[in-house]
Design an enzyme around this catalytic site. Structure first.
Site, PDB file in Angstrom:
ATOM      1  N   HIS A  15      -7.680   5.181   5.753  1.00  0.00           N
ATOM      2  CA  HIS A  15      -7.028   4.166   4.927  1.00  0.00           C
ATOM      3  C   HIS A  15      -7.001   2.910   5.784  1.00  0.00           C
ATOM      4  O   HIS A  15      -6.361   2.870   6.830  1.00  0.00           O
ATOM      5  CB  HIS A  15      -5.647   4.648   4.491  1.00  0.00           C
ATOM      6  CG  HIS A  15      -5.741   5.777   3.513  1.00  0.00           C
ATOM      7  ND1 HIS A  15      -5.307   5.687   2.219  1.00  0.00           N
ATOM      8  CD2 HIS A  15      -6.289   7.010   3.632  1.00  0.00           C
ATOM      9  CE1 HIS A  15      -5.564   6.826   1.581  1.00  0.00           C
ATOM     10  NE2 HIS A  15      -6.158   7.639   2.437  1.00  0.00           N
ATOM     11  N   ASN A  31       0.837  -1.202   0.000  1.00  0.00           N
ATOM     12  CA  ASN A  31       0.000   0.000   0.000  1.00  0.00           C
ATOM     13  C   ASN A  31       0.872   1.253   0.000  1.00  0.00           C
ATOM     14  O   ASN A  31       2.105   1.170  -0.057  1.00  0.00           O
ATOM     15  CB  ASN A  31      -0.993  -0.023   1.170  1.00  0.00           C
ATOM     16  CG  ASN A  31      -0.318   0.081   2.536  1.00  0.00           C
ATOM     17  OD1 ASN A  31       0.833   0.503   2.648  1.00  0.00           O
ATOM     18  ND2 ASN A  31      -1.027  -0.325   3.570  1.00  0.00           N
ATOM     19  N   HIS A  60      -9.559  -0.246  -0.637  1.00  0.00           N
ATOM     20  CA  HIS A  60     -10.093  -0.330   0.726  1.00  0.00           C
ATOM     21  C   HIS A  60     -11.320  -1.244   0.757  1.00  0.00           C
ATOM     22  O   HIS A  60     -12.328  -0.934   1.373  1.00  0.00           O
ATOM     23  CB  HIS A  60     -10.455   1.060   1.242  1.00  0.00           C
ATOM     24  CG  HIS A  60      -9.284   1.986   1.377  1.00  0.00           C
ATOM     25  ND1 HIS A  60      -9.426   3.337   1.613  1.00  0.00           N
ATOM     26  CD2 HIS A  60      -7.948   1.749   1.315  1.00  0.00           C
ATOM     27  CE1 HIS A  60      -8.229   3.889   1.689  1.00  0.00           C
ATOM     28  NE2 HIS A  60      -7.313   2.951   1.503  1.00  0.00           N
TER      29      HIS A  60
END
Length: 566
Positions: free
Chosen positions: A543, A95, A499
């Site tokens: 996030h 990520n 997500h």
């Protein structure tokens, strides 16, 4: 096929949820035997953790499942990148290293939806604090209005190192000041439980080194066994009880429980190939139905973004001098290898992140058409309607980026709380084949209204004199200001934030649209729990790697309590 020994618990998936769960279970005083199965490799190469390169790690094929969405009906039938991390650390290894915990009202909503105060902010914040070692130091000259985290909101001795970049690019503080001058609030700490306002970004990185979920596996006792390159294909069942896991080459047995932590896209796949899921899909692909659970794979939610990109005036950034000079980047990498310092701990290592509400949204017909409970949630003090991120190294992510614009200034615009519910569906009887993923981006009138509104608010910022004085041309943005033109830009450029949430939803025991209860137990199958983002019933305002971590920790606490392991 080899039959392996029996463990007390088997956990499938070594991402944030799985690693947090495995660590906390293994450290319980009674020392249960725990097996953690991971489909990918060990991701052990230290160079995979260069802080400033975290924006491109996902491009390494061996670390990424390589998923794409189905053609998106409301986005010009585009297939959108749907990356998922593979190997120890899961998606935390690929990520972009943004570490945000979201709104306290997100967690209180989770508690309300499940009828379980274990998920309330008052409990979750304690788990975040135990998880992290927070490094709140900032470079010299940073004022408290720019960054001022309170010690009581952070942990100091957890296994996950998070904090601010040690060096900040020269235009980070000017960006924060420009935001304030444009009339947007500042936030001295986006991880206090109230994310509203623009803040200096906290990262899952420290001292130039990316932090990943695999860090949670260091220092654990030998009652935890970790096996990589072991993709789970299906559960082993005896009647309505899960008793183990089958991989391509082996079978592993659990005397107490199996916990799926393979994520919102892969946990449903394992369930379906085990005969647990929508019977029509299973029958279509000649999979014997063990339990008809129509809601498996339904409820997919995500965060989406589009970019605003401008050429900065000469001297406003140092990015062109670094990214435009291969020798400088090579020298910086040698310095990073030697002592963990240098430009790769500065460029693309910090930035600004902000969460905001859209003025007047509650008066729109699209908002008024929402269910009362959803309206009440969206009007909570700490729940945002959109997000902005600056200082992304956009030249790596935009195709055909002009080589003479490496000093670009970008603002990524995200819309929050999408009401569309997508789905993941079976498309093959082969357990190694992915499901089909349809998040239904821009799929409701409300989603389109919020997308338009969030982009319009972002344009107020980039067009304000405080920001515009330092730019000279637009590289990417909408063609005009009308609703139609703003929405068209979203359709053309929308990307997933990766997500993915909600495909094996948690709820109260009596909820027909919930597959697991608030103790993570799969309804109707004994000895099986699911603990990852697939079960989370809210799309948290952050996030979501952080949410995955505390999901795993919470499940571990419940298992430890049930089995008297403390």
């Amino acid at each position: 096929m080899t039959v392996q020994k029996k463990y007390d618990f088997i956990i499938v998936g070594a991402g944030p949820a799985g690693c947090a769960l495995a660590r906390n279970l293994a450290l319980a005083r009674q020392k249960p035997s725990v097996l953690l199965l991971e489909a990918g490799g060990d991701n052990a190469d230290r160079e995979l953790r260069v802080d400033g390169k975290r924006w491109i790690t996902y491009m390494k094929e061996e670390m990424n499942w390589g998923y794409k969405t189905s053609p998106q009906e409301h986005c010009g039938d585009r297939e959108v990148d749907y990356s998922r991390g593979k190997g120890l650390g899961g998606s935390s290894a690929i990520n972009f290293g943004v570490y945000t915990v979201g709104a306290r009202d997100d967690y209180d909503e989770w508690a309300r939806l499940t009828g379980d105060d274990s998920f309330a902010w008052s409990k979750m914040q304690g788990r975040f604090k135990r998880l992290e070692s927070f490094h709140g130091e900032t470079p010299d000259g940073i004022e408290k209005k720019h960054a001022n985290p309170k010690p009581e909101d952070h942990g100091t001795d957890g296994p996950l190192h998070v904090g601010f970049a040690k060096q900040w690019e020269k235009d980070i503080v000017p960006m924060l000041d420009a935001v304030a001058e444009a009339g947007f609030p500042l936030n001295p700490d986006h991880n206090s439980g109230n994310p509203i306002g623009m803040a200096a970004m906290i990262n899952s990185c420290y001292n130039g080194l990316r932090s990943t979920a695999s860090d949670l596996l260091t220092g654990v006792p030998d009652n935890l066994t970790v096996l990589t390159v072991s993709p789970a294909r299906r559960l082993l069942l005896e009647g309505d009880r899960a008793v183990g896991v089958e991989t391509r080459d082996n079978k592993y047995w659990a005397s107490k429980e199996v916990i799926l932590s393979a994520g919102a896209l892969n946990s449903p796949k394992i369930l379906m190939h085990s005969g647990i899921g929508p019977s029509d899909q299973l029958t279509k692909h000649n999979i014997s139905v063990v339990k008809d659970v129509p809601i498996i794979g339904q409820g997919l939610r995500d965060h989406m973004f589009c970019p605003l990109v401008y050429v900065a005036k000469d001297g406003h950034t140092d990015r062109a001098e670094f990214y435009g000079n291969q020798a400088a980047m090579d020298e910086a990498l040698a310095q990073w290898k030697a002592d963990g310092t240098g430009p790769w701990t500065k460029f693309a290592c910090g930035g600004c992140i902000g969460y905001f509400k859209i003025p007047g949204l509650a008066e729109t017909k699209e908002f008024q058409a929402l269910p009362p409970a959803e309206k009440a949630y969206l009007e909570k003090e700490t729940v945002p309607h959109y997000e902005l991120i600056t200082h992304c190294p956009i030249h790596w992510l935009m195709p055909n980026f002009p080589s003479d614009s490496l000093n670009a200034s970008s603002v990524l615009v995200f819309y929050a709380n999408a009401q569309a519910r997508g789905e993941v569906t079976l498309q093959s009887s082969d357990p190694d084949a992915p499901l089909q993923f349809d998040p239904k981006f821009l799929g409701t009138e409300f989603d389109r209204r919020v997308a338009i509104g969030s982009l319009r608010e972002a344009l107020k910022l980039v067009r304000h004199e405080s920001y515009a004085k330092d730019t000279k041309a637009m590289l990417a943005g909408p063609s005009g200001d009308s609703d139609e033109e703003l929405l068209a830009y979203w359709r053309q450029t929308i990307s997933s934030s990766w997500h993915m949430t909600g495909t094996v939803k948690m709820g109260k025991k009596e909820d027909e649209d919930a597959a697991v209860d608030s103790d993570f137990r799969f309804k109707g199958i004994e000895g099986l729990r699911v603990a990852d983002m697939s079960v989370v019933p809210v799309l948290a305002s952050c996030h979501v790697q952080s949410v995955a971590y505390v999901t795993g920790i919470t499940c571990a606490e419940k298992l430890i309590a049930q089995y008297g392991l403390a």
